[in-house]
Every structure is written in structure tokens, then in C-alpha cells.
Motif scaffolding. Structure first.
Motif, PDB file in Angstrom:
ATOM      1  N   ASP A 168      -5.462   0.820  -6.939  1.00  0.00           N
ATOM      2  CA  ASP A 168      -5.225  -0.241  -7.952  1.00  0.00           C
ATOM      3  C   ASP A 168      -6.730  -1.003  -8.701  1.00  0.00           C
ATOM      4  OD1 ASP A 168      -3.420  -1.516  -9.968  1.00  0.00           O
ATOM      5  OD2 ASP A 168      -2.802  -2.902  -8.471  1.00  0.00           O
ATOM      6  N   VAL A 169      -7.444  -0.012  -8.914  1.00  0.00           N
ATOM      7  CA  VAL A 169      -8.729  -0.509  -9.358  1.00  0.00           C
ATOM      8  C   VAL A 169      -8.942   0.017 -10.869  1.00  0.00           C
ATOM      9  CG1 VAL A 169      -9.683  -0.602  -7.133  1.00  0.00           C
ATOM     10  CG2 VAL A 169      -9.828   1.331  -8.318  1.00  0.00           C
ATOM     11  N   PHE A 170      -9.922  -0.600 -11.473  1.00  0.00           N
ATOM     12  CA  PHE A 170     -10.213  -0.180 -12.907  1.00  0.00           C
ATOM     13  C   PHE A 170     -10.939   1.096 -12.974  1.00  0.00           C
ATOM     14  CE2 PHE A 170     -13.133  -0.210 -16.574  1.00  0.00           C
ATOM     15  CZ  PHE A 170     -12.437   0.085 -17.335  1.00  0.00           C
ATOM     16  N   ASP A 171     -11.894   1.307 -12.268  1.00  0.00           N
ATOM     17  CA  ASP A 171     -12.856   2.314 -12.455  1.00  0.00           C
ATOM     18  C   ASP A 171     -13.002   3.085 -10.924  1.00  0.00           C
ATOM     19  OD1 ASP A 171     -14.892   4.201 -12.911  1.00  0.00           O
ATOM     20  OD2 ASP A 171     -16.216   2.869 -13.672  1.00  0.00           O
ATOM     21  N   ILE A 172     -12.364   3.858 -10.609  1.00  0.00           N
ATOM     22  CA  ILE A 172     -12.196   4.610  -9.258  1.00  0.00           C
ATOM     23  C   ILE A 172     -13.491   5.361  -9.147  1.00  0.00           C
ATOM     24  CG2 ILE A 172     -11.049   6.677  -9.745  1.00  0.00           C
ATOM     25  CD1 ILE A 172     -10.454   4.693  -6.486  1.00  0.00           C
ATOM     26  N   ALA A 173     -14.000   5.838  -9.956  1.00  0.00           N
ATOM     27  CA  ALA A 173     -15.234   6.728 -10.033  1.00  0.00           C
ATOM     28  C   ALA A 173     -16.685   5.917  -9.608  1.00  0.00           C
ATOM     29  CB  ALA A 173     -15.613   7.376 -11.186  1.00  0.00           C
ATOM     30  N   SER A 174     -16.703   4.823 -10.268  1.00  0.00           N
ATOM     31  CA  SER A 174     -18.029   4.183  -9.819  1.00  0.00           C
ATOM     32  C   SER A 174     -17.855   3.516  -8.303  1.00  0.00           C
ATOM     33  CB  SER A 174     -18.258   2.842 -10.876  1.00  0.00           C
ATOM     34  OG  SER A 174     -17.435   2.022 -10.875  1.00  0.00           O
ATOM     35  N   ASN A 191      -4.319   4.996  -0.557  1.00  0.00           N
ATOM     36  CA  ASN A 191      -3.462   4.250   0.086  1.00  0.00           C
ATOM     37  C   ASN A 191      -2.084   3.849  -0.774  1.00  0.00           C
ATOM     38  OD1 ASN A 191      -2.261   2.491   2.075  1.00  0.00           O
ATOM     39  ND2 ASN A 191      -4.470   1.879   2.759  1.00  0.00           N
ATOM     40  N   THR A 192      -1.310   3.176  -0.128  1.00  0.00           N
ATOM     41  CA  THR A 192      -0.176   2.955  -0.874  1.00  0.00           C
ATOM     42  C   THR A 192      -0.329   1.925  -2.059  1.00  0.00           C
ATOM     43  OG1 THR A 192       0.177   0.993   0.384  1.00  0.00           O
ATOM     44  CG2 THR A 192       1.597   3.041   0.866  1.00  0.00           C
ATOM     45  N   ILE A 193       0.551   1.860  -3.160  1.00  0.00           N
ATOM     46  CA  ILE A 193       0.205   1.223  -4.417  1.00  0.00           C
ATOM     47  C   ILE A 193       1.198  -0.064  -4.524  1.00  0.00           C
ATOM     48  CG2 ILE A 193       0.450   1.428  -6.844  1.00  0.00           C
ATOM     49  CD1 ILE A 193      -0.054   4.370  -6.682  1.00  0.00           C
ATOM     50  N   PRO A 221       1.387  11.804  -8.880  1.00  0.00           N
ATOM     51  CA  PRO A 221       0.545  11.880 -10.072  1.00  0.00           C
ATOM     52  C   PRO A 221      -0.671  10.939 -10.029  1.00  0.00           C
ATOM     53  CG  PRO A 221       2.813  12.272 -10.403  1.00  0.00           C
ATOM     54  CD  PRO A 221       2.890  11.709  -9.183  1.00  0.00           C
ATOM     55  N   ILE A 222      -0.251   9.919  -9.749  1.00  0.00           N
ATOM     56  CA  ILE A 222      -1.475   8.841  -9.565  1.00  0.00           C
ATOM     57  C   ILE A 222      -2.533   9.163  -8.775  1.00  0.00           C
ATOM     58  CG2 ILE A 222      -1.973   6.239  -9.277  1.00  0.00           C
ATOM     59  CD1 ILE A 222       1.249   5.598  -9.958  1.00  0.00           C
ATOM     60  N   ALA A 223      -1.987   9.598  -7.470  1.00  0.00           N
ATOM     61  CA  ALA A 223      -3.089   9.714  -6.464  1.00  0.00           C
ATOM     62  C   ALA A 223      -3.780  11.143  -7.024  1.00  0.00           C
ATOM     63  CB  ALA A 223      -2.389  10.260  -5.077  1.00  0.00           C
ATOM     64  N   LEU A 224      -3.245  12.143  -7.611  1.00  0.00           N
ATOM     65  CA  LEU A 224      -4.101  13.179  -7.906  1.00  0.00           C
ATOM     66  C   LEU A 224      -5.169  12.863  -9.064  1.00  0.00           C
ATOM     67  CD1 LEU A 224      -1.339  15.758  -8.578  1.00  0.00           C
ATOM     68  CD2 LEU A 224      -3.311  16.197  -6.975  1.00  0.00           C
ATOM     69  N   ARG A 225      -4.647  12.038  -9.844  1.00  0.00           N
ATOM     70  CA  ARG A 225      -5.860  11.393 -10.814  1.00  0.00           C
ATOM     71  C   ARG A 225      -6.927  10.581 -10.034  1.00  0.00           C
ATOM     72  NH1 ARG A 225      -6.548   6.458 -13.148  1.00  0.00           N
ATOM     73  NH2 ARG A 225      -7.559   6.460 -15.298  1.00  0.00           N
ATOM     74  N   LEU A 226      -6.684   9.815  -9.121  1.00  0.00           N
ATOM     75  CA  LEU A 226      -7.692   9.382  -8.478  1.00  0.00           C
ATOM     76  C   LEU A 226      -8.754   9.905  -7.664  1.00  0.00           C
ATOM     77  CD1 LEU A 226      -5.555   6.041  -7.292  1.00  0.00           C
ATOM     78  CD2 LEU A 226      -7.291   6.135  -8.726  1.00  0.00           C
ATOM     79  N   VAL A 227      -7.815  10.973  -6.898  1.00  0.00           N
ATOM     80  CA  VAL A 227      -8.769  12.127  -6.295  1.00  0.00           C
ATOM     81  C   VAL A 227      -9.650  12.864  -7.198  1.00  0.00           C
ATOM     82  CG1 VAL A 227      -8.455  14.355  -4.934  1.00  0.00           C
ATOM     83  CG2 VAL A 227      -7.142  12.205  -4.294  1.00  0.00           C
ATOM     84  N   TYR A 228      -9.050  13.427  -8.224  1.00  0.00           N
ATOM     85  CA  TYR A 228      -9.960  14.136  -9.309  1.00  0.00           C
ATOM     86  C   TYR A 228     -10.911  13.181  -9.829  1.00  0.00           C
ATOM     87  CZ  TYR A 228     -11.273  16.749 -13.477  1.00  0.00           C
ATOM     88  OH  TYR A 228     -11.865  17.564 -14.313  1.00  0.00           O
ATOM     89  N   LEU A 229     -10.809  12.267 -10.238  1.00  0.00           N
ATOM     90  CA  LEU A 229     -11.887  11.154 -10.821  1.00  0.00           C
ATOM     91  C   LEU A 229     -13.172  11.091  -9.688  1.00  0.00           C
ATOM     92  CD1 LEU A 229      -9.816   8.649 -12.879  1.00  0.00           C
ATOM     93  CD2 LEU A 229     -11.381  10.532 -13.765  1.00  0.00           C
ATOM     94  N   GLY A 240      -7.606  13.682   0.458  1.00  0.00           N
ATOM     95  CA  GLY A 240      -6.638  13.327  -0.566  1.00  0.00           C
ATOM     96  C   GLY A 240      -5.214  13.328  -0.156  1.00  0.00           C
ATOM     97  N   GLY A 241      -4.418  12.428  -0.690  1.00  0.00           N
ATOM     98  CA  GLY A 241      -3.000  12.358  -0.434  1.00  0.00           C
ATOM     99  C   GLY A 241      -2.302  11.356  -1.229  1.00  0.00           C
TER     100      GLY A 241
END
Ligand SMILES: Cc1cc2nc3c(=O)[nH]c(=O)nc-3n(C[C@H](O)[C@H](O)[C@H](O)COP(=O)(O)O)c2cc1C
Length: 303
Positions: A168-174, A191-193, A221-229, A240-241
Motif C-alpha cells: 500500500d505505497v505510492f511508488d513501489i519502484a523507488s 504481503n496482504t493488503i 492483479p494488484i500483486a502482479l502490477r507491484l511485482v512488474y513495477l 512474487g505472490g
């Protein structure tokens, strides 16, 4: 056909890890399937002191998901060292200690004390538990604290450290990049949301803790985006999970950039399922004409 993956110099028989907190200490699942055959097991979180966790009710259901507010219940580090380590040492797979604390000192104490135990191969530093008042996700949300924590854990650890990030963060990449820059050997997400469910008849939250962490199919779908970013931002490996329910989902996370995948809630709702997915994996890859599973890591095409 090769389905083994090497992460941080450690050989995983296959990329499927059982997620922390959903399979106890792993050996409990042996009556369902041979846990030795899984790629690895992330053990239930350990904290310095024993924790009773939150009062019940601490798990509830939502559509295609569950919400838990267990609150890191565990018997503490002394018991982990005296008993759990012996129990898990016979599991012939990669064993990952999931470490949580209320202060940097607590994380360091655990890393330091577990260094001497060969039964533990890696540390998963949990900075993303939504169900505790102190520590947990506070570290995952505060960039300064996270940076300091990663640095300190790295300096004391004699095993590779995986940072389990908060979703639940704004910018997972950084955030991912900062972990890499400060010494993380790998990342784990998600982790869980943080979430909530309400009983409209009794007009109270469904969990004693009011809030909990959402997991299971609904979050994929949320987790996939975070892993990708995250995978676009770092070159360290990613576990990833989040919501994996079948072989397709394993492949999706690997395409998005995960070297390993974790299965959690599915093991609670159907303990046989992770093993079924593992057994289906080679045939699935053969149909896709993939000889080595490593070929698909990060292979996602974009438009
Ligand atoms: C009941 C329960 C307990 C959990 N306990 C922990 C824990 O102790 N440490 C941790 O890092 N993650 C914990 N998690 C999060 C899982 O390891 C996993 O990251 C998350 O549930 C998303 O994956 P899933 O949708 O496959 O369950 C827990 C999840 C559940 C459902």
C-alpha cells in the motif's frame, strides 16, 4: 526440462515457495503432500518475544479472498531456536525465516541469533504486516526507517536477506530500488493488503482488530502490477505472490519478473493445491515449449 531456479546462490528445486504464516512451519502439511518437494518454505514470522496475536475473530472471508488480523502470533525467538529449528531441519527444501520486530534492534537480534543455525537458509525481513500496532508495516511505509533497517540487517546477516515489501505505497519502484541500494539480496511482494469488512446485521467490523490484511485470488492483479513495477526497477531477484491459485498464475508472476513465487491463502483453503500446481508445472511448460523455467522470468511482452 529444468524447473530449478538459483536465487542468491541458493538452489531451489522449483520456483514454488509456501508463503509465511499460511503453512505454520511447513512440516504440518506433510500429511497432505511431501513438503520436501516444494521449492521452499517461508516459516511463520518470528519475533523476539512471544506474541499471543490479536483476539478473535481474526480471520474473515470476502469475495475470492480472506482478511486476516492474526497479529504475528508466535512463541518467540527462544522457542524458535530451541524447538522450531529442530522440527524444520528435516524438511529438505529451502527454509526461510520470516523476521518481524517493533524496532530495528529487534530485527537485528533475530538475524544475529539465527546466523548460527544452518537449518535456516535465508531471512525474509517482514516490513509489511498490517496487523500490529508497532513495527510491521510502519517500516515498510517509512522510507528513512526502511533504508536504515535494510542496512542494519544486511550488516549483521550471514544469510541472504529478502525484504518483504508493503503493497500500500505510492511508488513501489523507488522503494524497491532503495532496498537494493542499501543491501537487500532479494525482494518479496506482496504481503496482504490493508482492508476491512463489516457485519451489517450486528453493525460491527468482522474482525476484532477492525482492520486486517486481504489475501487470496482477489489481490492477484494488484500483486502482479507491484511485482512488474519492482522488477523493472531492480536487478535483484523477486519472490512474487498474492492470489496464486493455479499454474497459469505461477507463470504470470514469473513473466512479470518474479524468479520465485509464493502461495499462501490457497494452502489454507485447499492444502493439496500447491503440490498439484507443482506437479502440473512441467506439462504446462512443455505445452508452452519452454525447456528451462528461467527463460520466462521477466519475459513479459508489452504493447
Ligand atoms: C493467515 C495469514 C497469516 C500470515 N502471516 C504472515 C507472516 O507471519 N509473515 C508474513 O510475512 N506474511 C504473512 N502473511 C502473508 C502471506 O505470506 C502472503 O504474503 C499473502 O497472504 C499474499 O499471498 P496469498 O494471496 O497467496 O495468500 C500471512 C497471510 C495470511 C493469510
Amino acid at each position: 526440462m529444468n524447473i530449478s531456479v538459483n536465487v542468491c546462490g541458493i538452489n531451489f528445486k522449483n520456483p514454488i515457495i509456501l508463503a509465511s504464516g499460511t503453512v505454520g512451519y511447513g512440516h504440518e502439511l506433510n500429511s497432505f503432500f511431501p513438503i520436501n518437494e516444494m521449492g521452499g518454505v517461508a516459516l511463520k514470522a518470528v519475533t523476539v518475544a512471544e506474541r499471543a496475536g490479536n483476539p478473535p475473530p481474526r480471520i474473515t472471508e470476502a469475495k475470492s479472498s480472506i482478511i486476516n488480523a492474526i497479529g504475528l502470533a508466535n512463541k518467540g525467538l527462544d522457542y524458535f531456536e530451541s524447538t522450531i529449528i529442530n522440527e524444520v531441519s528435516s524438511i529438505d527444501t529451502v527454509r526461510i525465516a520470516n523476521i518481524a520486530g517493533e524496532s530495528i534492534d529487534e530485527y537485528i537480534t533475530i538475524c544475529d541469533r539465527l546466523n548460527k543455525h544452518d537449518a535456516i537458509h535465508m531471512y525474509e525481513i517482514n516490513v509489511s504486516c498490517p496487523n500490529v500496532n508497532a513495527g510491521g508495516m510502519v517500516f515498510g511505509l517509512d522510507r528513512g526507517m526502511l533504508k536504515a533497517l535494510v542496512k542494519e540487517c544486511k550488516s549483521v546477516s550471514k544469510k541472504p536477506i529478502i525484504i518483504k515489501l508493503h503493497p500500500d505505497v505510492f511508488d513501489i519502484a523507488s522503494i524497491a530500488k532503495s532496498c537494493e541500494d542499501n543491501g537487500a539480496d532479494a525482494l518479496s511482494l506482496t504481503n496482504t493488503i490493508p482492508s476491512m469488512e463489516i457485519d451489517p446485521i450486528r453493525e460491527i467490523p468482522k474482525l476484532y482488530n477492525n482492520f486486517g490484511g486481504l489475501s487470496g485470488e482477489a489481490i492477484r492483479p494488484i500483486a502482479l502490477r507491484l511485482v512488474y513495477l519492482a522488477s523493472q526497477a531492480v536487478s535483484i531477484p523477486i519472490i512474487g505472490g498474492g492470489g496464486i491459485t493455479n499454474t497459469d498464475d505461477v507463470i504470470k508472476f514469473m513473466l512479470a519478473g518474479a524468479s520465485l513465487v509464493s502461495i499462501g491463502t490457497l494452502a489454507i483453503t485447499n492444502p493439496m493445491k500447491p503440490y498439484e500446481i507443482l506437479n502440473e508445472l512441467p506439462a504446462f511448460l512443455e505445452r508452452k515449449k519452454v525447456d528451462d523455467i528461467n527463460e520466462i522470468i521477466g519475459r513479459l511482452k508489452t504493447y
